[in-house]
Design a protein around this motif. Sequence first.
Motif, short mmCIF file in Angstrom:
data_model
loop_
_atom_site.label_atom_id
_atom_site.label_comp_id
_atom_site.label_asym_id
_atom_site.label_seq_id
_atom_site.Cartn_x
_atom_site.Cartn_y
_atom_site.Cartn_z
N GLY A 150 0.79 -1.22 0.00
CA GLY A 150 0.00 0.00 0.00
C GLY A 150 0.82 1.28 0.00
N VAL A 151 2.16 1.14 0.11
CA VAL A 151 3.02 2.32 0.27
C VAL A 151 2.88 3.31 -0.88
N GLU A 152 2.97 2.80 -2.11
CA GLU A 152 2.96 3.75 -3.23
C GLU A 152 1.67 4.57 -3.27
N GLU A 153 0.54 3.91 -3.11
CA GLU A 153 -0.72 4.65 -3.16
C GLU A 153 -0.77 5.74 -2.10
N MET A 154 -0.22 5.43 -0.92
CA MET A 154 -0.24 6.42 0.16
C MET A 154 0.65 7.62 -0.15
N VAL A 155 1.87 7.35 -0.62
CA VAL A 155 2.79 8.47 -0.83
C VAL A 155 2.46 9.26 -2.09
N MET A 156 1.66 8.69 -2.97
CA MET A 156 1.21 9.45 -4.13
C MET A 156 0.20 10.51 -3.70
N GLU A 157 -0.54 10.16 -2.67
CA GLU A 157 -1.62 11.04 -2.24
C GLU A 157 -1.10 12.14 -1.32
N GLN A 158 -0.16 11.78 -0.49
CA GLN A 158 0.24 12.68 0.58
C GLN A 158 1.73 12.57 0.85
N ARG A 159 2.37 13.69 1.14
CA ARG A 159 3.78 13.66 1.52
C ARG A 159 3.94 12.88 2.81
N VAL A 160 5.05 12.20 2.96
CA VAL A 160 5.32 11.41 4.16
C VAL A 160 5.24 12.30 5.41
N GLU A 161 5.82 13.49 5.25
CA GLU A 161 5.84 14.44 6.37
C GLU A 161 4.42 14.84 6.79
N ASP A 162 3.57 15.09 5.80
CA ASP A 162 2.19 15.48 6.10
C ASP A 162 1.43 14.34 6.76
N TYR A 163 1.71 13.13 6.29
CA TYR A 163 1.06 11.98 6.91
C TYR A 163 1.41 11.92 8.40
N LEU A 164 2.72 12.09 8.69
CA LEU A 164 3.16 11.99 10.08
C LEU A 164 2.59 13.12 10.93
N ARG A 165 2.50 14.30 10.33
CA ARG A 165 1.96 15.44 11.08
C ARG A 165 0.49 15.19 11.42
N GLU A 166 -0.26 14.73 10.41
CA GLU A 166 -1.69 14.44 10.65
C GLU A 166 -1.86 13.33 11.66
N ASP A 167 -0.97 12.36 11.54
CA ASP A 167 -1.04 11.23 12.44
C ASP A 167 -0.80 11.67 13.89
N ASP A 168 0.19 12.54 14.07
CA ASP A 168 0.48 13.11 15.39
C ASP A 168 -0.73 13.88 15.91
N GLN A 169 -1.29 14.68 15.02
CA GLN A 169 -2.43 15.49 15.39
C GLN A 169 -3.60 14.60 15.82
N ALA A 170 -3.81 13.52 15.04
CA ALA A 170 -4.92 12.61 15.34
C ALA A 170 -4.69 11.96 16.71
N THR A 171 -3.44 11.60 16.95
CA THR A 171 -3.11 10.99 18.23
C THR A 171 -3.37 11.98 19.37
N PHE A 172 -2.93 13.22 19.11
CA PHE A 172 -3.11 14.25 20.12
C PHE A 172 -4.61 14.49 20.37
N ASP A 173 -5.37 14.61 19.27
CA ASP A 173 -6.81 14.84 19.39
C ASP A 173 -7.49 13.75 20.19
N SER A 174 -7.18 12.53 19.84
CA SER A 174 -7.90 11.44 20.49
C SER A 174 -7.41 11.27 21.93
N PHE A 175 -6.19 11.72 22.16
CA PHE A 175 -5.63 11.62 23.50
C PHE A 175 -6.29 12.66 24.43
N SER A 176 -6.50 13.85 23.86
CA SER A 176 -7.07 14.90 24.69
C SER A 176 -8.59 14.80 24.76
N GLY A 177 -9.21 14.28 23.71
CA GLY A 177 -10.64 14.08 23.76
C GLY A 177 -10.95 12.80 24.52
N ASP A 178 -12.24 12.48 24.69
CA ASP A 178 -12.51 11.24 25.42
C ASP A 178 -13.48 10.33 24.66
N GLU A 179 -13.74 10.68 23.37
CA GLU A 179 -14.74 9.88 22.65
C GLU A 179 -14.18 8.54 22.16
#
Lengths: 325, 387
Positions: free
Chosen positions: A283-312
């Motif tokens: 699945g790597v190629e399809e992912m990196v075609m869509e989004q820069r690796v850096e952006d993926y990691l940033r979003e991923d961090d953000q998602a982790t942070f969001d779900s960590f601070s939220g309680d849903e």
Amino acid sequence: MTSLTAGERQRREVNTYNLFYSAVTARADPPLHSRGVRIPVMFPVFEDRSEGRSVKAQPDFVLYDGSTCALCEIKSGHHINERDINQMEECGEVTIEAAEAELENAQVREKTEYDGTVTAVESLIVYQDMDEEYIEETRRESEDFRAALDRITDRAVLMTQDYGGDLRVLAGDFDDDGAMQSALRTGVTLPENPPDEILLTEGMEPEVLAMAVTDIWGEQALDHEDGVEVTREQVRDFFAPRHNVNPGDLGIVFEFLEDIGACDVVGTHRYEFRREHMGAILGVEEMVMEQRVEDYLREDDQATFDSFSGDEDEYDDDEEDDRRE
Amino acid sequence: MEFDPADYTGKSKRDILRELVEYVVKTDEEMEGKTTRSGGQTDLNIYLCDNQGFEIGDVDHWVHQLTEDDRITGHAENFASEHTFAEDVADDDISIVTITTPAKGREDEFLFVATDDGDYVWVITTVHSDWRDKTIERFLDYLPCLERLYLSSDDLEDLTSDIRDSRVSGFTAKYHAPNRERDATLRFTGAEPGDLEKAEDAFDAKPTRIDFDQTNSPSTAIQGANTNNGRISMRSVRDGSEPKAVETLLGITEEYQSLDRARFDVEFSPELRKLENGFTVDGFTAVELTEPDRDDAATEELVDELETHVLNGNRYRHGIRDGGTKIRVFDTEHDETFDVALEPPDIVLYARETTSALSLREFVREVYEKLDSTYSLAKKQNPVAIQ
């Protein structure tokens, strides 16, 4: 023209190399290999410091047929810039002796029926987006272009290539008149969809790097019951000297690969690929075609942070929290 | 037990076939009375298998694998638990494998013969087709180290037309294509010269089995059939024509193997190597499926068809590459990857470092059987950095 993602732009560059490569394969018509042409080495560095010389030529491909050694530079665009002219100037400085030395380094004598003798060195440059019409028009309209065209054709034969079309000469003359020169002058019809033999770009940005690392080491795991380990340094060494892979880029590439389940971290800057990672690797190629690796990691961090601070979202973060302390 | 290991110890393939041809020898009267073929009798069947790691005496080990390996699907495990397996080794290259089906009180025997070079295993049997399906064919399907050879229809025709003094006496031909409603099978007996070509022209049907009659002057002496799925068979041999029948079998097996090799073997592997001063990719191998019975197809359509008909199921994992124009395929049974490049309506398979004939052959077989029977097949290969 629709705008390309970073991954798509890198893919396009990769494809340009692979299209040129395909001219030597049996799917081309007539294939250059049937005229005795081989590609003994790709992305070499030709250095010559003999007798006060200071030559450093870095062609993308070397073609060799037992007598002619052609140094080939491949460009995806159509703009002749100063850097291209300088690159071809360096290629033009490569002597017969220097070419023979590099063919020896490429183990030509061990691997082929050729003895490594060179009688002529040719330089050629391929612009994938150029054609006869473009040259004619631009030559008429632009003095700068005329000057650039003259300067580049003084140093190299100018060629173009196209998917399902021809690799052919657009301008310039070969220095010598051997079998390879005649084959290139005749032209070669290339396949519509050439194979992915090489996943390299000049810049080796994280997107193509993620694809190359999984293509090379990820798939090696299929031949090893216990998986394959690789360190950051080994990856850098593999691509050096031509491709200077940035350690920081490599760091985020492995972080990304680990995050999507395409490898495991097994030590400091040490990673392991196993058979069970193949699903994610595919699945790597399809992912990196869509989004820069850096952006993926940033979003991923953000998602982790969001779900960590939220309680849903109660459960599924545990794993991620552990990893990213 | 019908086969006795002692009969085969130290025997050459020729001698073994000479022994086995006896099972289908008919008198002159029997030959004359049998102008059409009936299904009741048993033929001499040879399954030609690509040998990737099987050794005579290994059957126990592989059966154990079927029950232990968690990659193996439930079907294989059930098969292994519903039967018992015994192997009597005659010598290094020959054994007799007995598959017992306790529920039906059956014991079926198969002679396993490894060829001299070890590249192939022949499984020879006189068991009736109903039981071959249930026993040996399933066993061979489940064994990852043995893979039945496969020929395209064009190659099957060439194979059969090369048999000396022979004519096509019948055939099974199939037609199957994604853009047509029809999914047809033609079974033709009592064929006259030209009938196979007519069927191909009229229906674009591709043969998967061709029956032949071979004369030993003046009359028909040998009746046999070749299928595209690695099985060749001999139905009857006139008393006195046994030596010719043996030569015919040896000729067919040899050519079958060589045609399969020509289409699927990866002789020039695209190995990426780091050199002192750069990189090299040694070789190039592509298998092309071209000129199907349709003019055009959109790339997305072809990808979709491959995903629905070929890449579905447990064997494959895949990833879309190069903007949807290539598919990286992982064959989980053989642990190999290869690329499928689309040049609609053509399909091109590119070998990668891990690719062997096993995964290429299987994918091509699936395309013919599940997607489109009308493709032509060719392999393109060459050295790029080596030789």
